[in-house]
Design an enzyme around this catalytic site. Structure first.
Site, short mmCIF file in Angstrom:
data_model
loop_
_atom_site.label_atom_id
_atom_site.label_comp_id
_atom_site.label_asym_id
_atom_site.label_seq_id
_atom_site.Cartn_x
_atom_site.Cartn_y
_atom_site.Cartn_z
CD GLU A 16 -2.42 1.87 2.52
OE1 GLU A 16 -3.25 2.35 2.04
OE2 GLU A 16 -2.22 0.86 3.59
CG ASP A 40 3.02 8.05 4.52
OD1 ASP A 40 3.48 9.08 4.59
OD2 ASP A 40 2.13 7.42 4.02
CG ASP A 59 -0.56 15.63 -1.98
OD1 ASP A 59 -1.97 16.33 -2.67
OD2 ASP A 59 -0.44 16.38 -1.40
CG ASP A 119 -11.18 12.77 -1.58
OD1 ASP A 119 -10.00 12.23 -1.89
OD2 ASP A 119 -11.80 13.87 -1.49
CE1 TYR A 132 -8.85 11.43 11.61
CE2 TYR A 132 -7.55 12.13 9.75
CZ TYR A 132 -7.98 12.40 10.54
OH TYR A 132 -8.43 13.96 11.25
CD GLU A 144 -13.31 4.75 1.55
OE1 GLU A 144 -14.09 4.59 0.92
OE2 GLU A 144 -11.90 4.31 2.01
#
Length: 217
Positions: free
Chosen positions: A45, A70, A119, A155, A196, A198
Site C-alpha cells: 500500500e 509512507d 495527495d 475522492d 481515516y 475516507e
C-alpha cells in the site's frame, strides 16, 4: 514538530515491523524470505498514512504479506502499533520516499499495489509528484509480477480522471471501475475498508472513485 509527533517518530524506530530508509534496501528481492520468513505473495500500500488499509487487508488475507509505505514515521506509528498489539505478523511498514521504490523491491517481487487516497497534487506544476504519473507507473510495472494488479481509491475526481487518462494512454486493461463506489455493485469487504481520510470524505458526502487495472505483459 510537536511533542506527540516526536514521541511517535522515536517510538516507531523501535518497532520490529518497521523498516526505515536505506535499511529497506537490504531486503530487496528477499522480503518474503528474510522479513516475513515465508514465501507468501507480497502486496504494497503506497502512501499508506496511518496504515488502516494495510492492517485490515492483512487481517482479511493471512495467506498474503502486506507492506505499508509512507515517509511520515508518526503516521506509520499507528498502523505498526496496531499490528504489534493484535499480533498480526503478515504486515510490515517501510518508511521511504516512494520515488525510491526500485531501490527496495526486486523485479517481479510484488503481486499487487494499492494506492488509497493519496495527495492528488492538483497543480499542473506538481504532476511529477502524482503517484499515477507515467514515471511512477513504469516503476510499479518493474516490481510487479506479470499481470500484477493495481488498485486506486480516491475522492478526488480530477486525480481519478488523470489516472484513467494515463491508463488509457498506455492501453492497460481496466478490470473494475466506478466513480461512486458505495452506490455500485463493486463494493465488498475489501473495498469497504475505510481509512481515516475516507471517513472524513464520506462525512462530507463526497463520492469515492475506484479503479483496478493491470499491466499487460
Amino acid at each position: 514538530m510537536g511533542k506527540d509527533k516526536l514521541r511517535k517518530f522515536a517510538e516507531v524506530s523501535t518497532f520490529k515491523n518497521v523498516v526505515q530508509l536505506d535499511a529497506g534496501k537490504e531486503y530487496k528481492g528477499k522480503w518474503g524470505q528474510e522479513f516475513f520468513k515465508n514465501d507468501k505473495p507480497l502486496i504494497l500500500e503506497l502512501a499508506c498514512g496511518k496504515g488502516e488499509y494495510t492492517v485490515n487487508l492483512a487481517k482479511l488475507f493471512p495467506e498474503k504479506n502486506f507492506i505499508g509505505i509512507d515517509y511520515k514515521g508518526n503516521r506509520i506509528w499507528r498502523g505498526a502499533k496496531t499490528a504489534l498489539e493484535e499480533g498480526i505478523d503478515n504486515v510490515g511498514f517501510l518508511r521511504i520516499q516512494i520515488e525510491t521504490i526500485l531501490e527496495h523491491f526486486e523485479k517481479g517481487e510484488v503481486s499487487e499495489i494499492w494506492i488509497t487516497f493519496p495527495d492528488p497534487q492538483p497543480q499542473d506544476s506538481r504532476e511529477k509528484k502524482r503517484l499515477t504519473n507515467p514515471v511512477f507507473l513504469e516503476r510499479y510495472k518493474e516490481i510487479l509480477v506479470p499481470q500484477g494488479i493495481m488498485h486506486l481509491k480516491t475522492d478526488n475526481d480530477g486525480f481519478f480522471a488523470y489516472t484513467l487518462e494515463q491508463i488509457e494512454l498506455q492501453s492497460l486493461p481496466v478490470l473494475k471501475e466506478t466513480k461512486d463506489l458505495y452506490h455500485s455493485d463493486l463494493v465488498d469487504e475489501v473495498l469497504s475498508i475505510k481509512t481515516y481520510y475516507e471517513k472524513k470524505y464520506l462525512a462530507e458526502d463526497k463520492n469515492i472513485n475506484y479503479v483496478q487495472w493491470k499491466f499487460a505483459k
